[in-house]
Design a protein around this motif. Sequence first.
Motif, short mmCIF file in Angstrom:
data_model
loop_
_atom_site.label_atom_id
_atom_site.label_comp_id
_atom_site.label_asym_id
_atom_site.label_seq_id
_atom_site.Cartn_x
_atom_site.Cartn_y
_atom_site.Cartn_z
N ALA A 127 1.06 -1.19 -0.14
CA ALA A 127 0.05 0.04 -0.02
C ALA A 127 0.96 1.24 0.00
N GLU A 128 0.16 2.36 -0.33
CA GLU A 128 0.89 3.64 -0.09
C GLU A 128 0.28 4.35 1.10
N SER A 129 1.05 4.77 2.06
CA SER A 129 0.48 5.33 3.47
C SER A 129 0.40 7.15 3.03
N LYS A 130 -0.75 7.63 3.29
CA LYS A 130 -0.85 9.10 3.11
C LYS A 130 -0.50 9.73 4.23
N ILE A 131 -0.13 9.25 5.37
CA ILE A 131 0.15 9.84 6.35
C ILE A 131 1.64 9.01 7.34
N VAL A 163 2.83 7.23 10.62
CA VAL A 163 2.21 6.31 11.62
C VAL A 163 3.32 5.85 12.72
N ALA A 164 3.03 6.37 13.80
CA ALA A 164 4.01 6.02 14.92
C ALA A 164 3.87 4.64 15.53
N GLU A 165 2.52 4.27 15.70
CA GLU A 165 1.93 3.15 16.09
C GLU A 165 0.66 2.83 15.52
N GLY A 166 0.19 1.34 15.65
CA GLY A 166 -1.26 1.08 15.30
C GLY A 166 -1.56 -0.11 15.65
N SER A 167 -2.67 -0.62 15.21
CA SER A 167 -3.09 -2.15 15.48
C SER A 167 -3.65 -2.71 14.04
N VAL A 168 -3.69 -4.00 14.06
CA VAL A 168 -4.02 -4.92 12.92
C VAL A 168 -5.16 -5.85 13.43
N ALA A 169 -6.33 -5.68 12.89
CA ALA A 169 -7.42 -6.77 13.47
C ALA A 169 -7.71 -7.41 12.28
N ILE A 170 -7.96 -8.70 12.54
CA ILE A 170 -8.19 -9.79 11.61
C ILE A 170 -9.45 -10.20 12.30
N ALA A 171 -10.31 -10.68 11.25
CA ALA A 171 -11.58 -11.19 11.50
C ALA A 171 -11.77 -12.38 10.31
N VAL A 172 -11.93 -13.60 10.71
CA VAL A 172 -12.24 -14.69 9.91
C VAL A 172 -13.82 -15.33 9.90
N ALA A 173 -14.32 -15.15 8.81
CA ALA A 173 -15.62 -15.84 8.83
C ALA A 173 -15.62 -17.29 7.49
N PRO A 199 -15.40 -21.90 1.56
CA PRO A 199 -15.23 -20.53 1.40
C PRO A 199 -14.92 -19.63 2.68
N TYR A 200 -14.11 -18.80 2.84
CA TYR A 200 -13.46 -18.12 3.75
C TYR A 200 -13.58 -16.46 3.46
N VAL A 201 -13.92 -15.79 4.35
CA VAL A 201 -13.56 -14.39 4.14
C VAL A 201 -12.74 -13.80 5.26
N VAL A 202 -11.42 -13.12 5.03
CA VAL A 202 -10.73 -12.57 5.97
C VAL A 202 -10.90 -11.27 5.97
N THR A 203 -11.22 -10.29 7.06
CA THR A 203 -11.41 -8.80 7.08
C THR A 203 -10.16 -8.48 7.57
N ILE A 204 -9.16 -7.80 6.94
CA ILE A 204 -7.91 -7.34 7.71
C ILE A 204 -8.10 -5.58 7.92
N SER A 205 -8.34 -5.25 9.29
CA SER A 205 -8.32 -3.67 9.32
C SER A 205 -7.07 -3.09 10.04
N VAL A 206 -6.54 -2.11 9.47
CA VAL A 206 -5.19 -1.49 10.13
C VAL A 206 -5.76 -0.01 10.49
N THR A 207 -5.33 0.30 11.86
CA THR A 207 -5.79 1.59 12.32
C THR A 207 -4.37 2.11 12.81
N VAL A 232 -7.43 9.24 19.11
CA VAL A 232 -8.34 8.84 17.99
C VAL A 232 -7.55 8.15 16.88
N ALA A 233 -8.11 7.17 16.44
CA ALA A 233 -7.34 6.23 15.46
C ALA A 233 -8.05 6.73 14.15
N ASP A 234 -6.78 6.57 13.26
CA ASP A 234 -7.02 6.75 11.87
C ASP A 234 -7.26 5.42 11.29
N GLN A 235 -8.16 5.22 10.20
CA GLN A 235 -8.26 4.07 9.65
C GLN A 235 -7.25 4.08 8.53
#
Length: 168
Positions: A54-58, A60-70, A112-120, A127-130
């Motif tokens: 990806a190309e970050s527009k900002i 980032v000093a720190e953050g989190s990665v949330a993974i959800a699997v269905a 079939p699986y769906v993995v949602t990856i959310s990085v903030t 306040v977190a930025d997506q």
Amino acid sequence: MRSYFGVVFACTLLCGASAFEWKTCAEGKADVSHVSLTPDPPQAGDTIKFSIDAESKIDVAEGSVAIAVAFRGLPVYSETKDLCERTTCPVAKGPLNLSYDEYLPPIVPPGPYVVTISVTSGDATEVADQLLCLEVDFDIAPPGARDVLDDISAGIKSKLHSGRRALA
């Protein structure tokens, strides 16, 4: 000649089923350019690897990665990890590469699986930025499926090669 077309048709169906798809699921402060999943298709007992460019527009000093699997639409797993465990921090504005490895236990059902990856960005005190949000759709193949795909692919290559010699 008919068996050749049957093999090509079978390979088209099987190979089409092995490809994964991804899409963004929210606007973020990073533009995703490429996502890979290896192996494709994964099987129970494999360690799968997601790699995201990806190309970050900002900055980032720190953050989190949330993974959800269905699985078949039902949530089966979720976790949140430190962003700095997945990439080098701080993340400067510009190119960003995230990778995520996960072992699939031998009891994971095919389908079939769906993995949602959310990085903030940020931590719990701000306040977190997506940064990005992805949905990755893929199938976990039944045991031995990759061997079948490899055998079909080798057979098609052999038929094509022998057909070229016959035409020459």
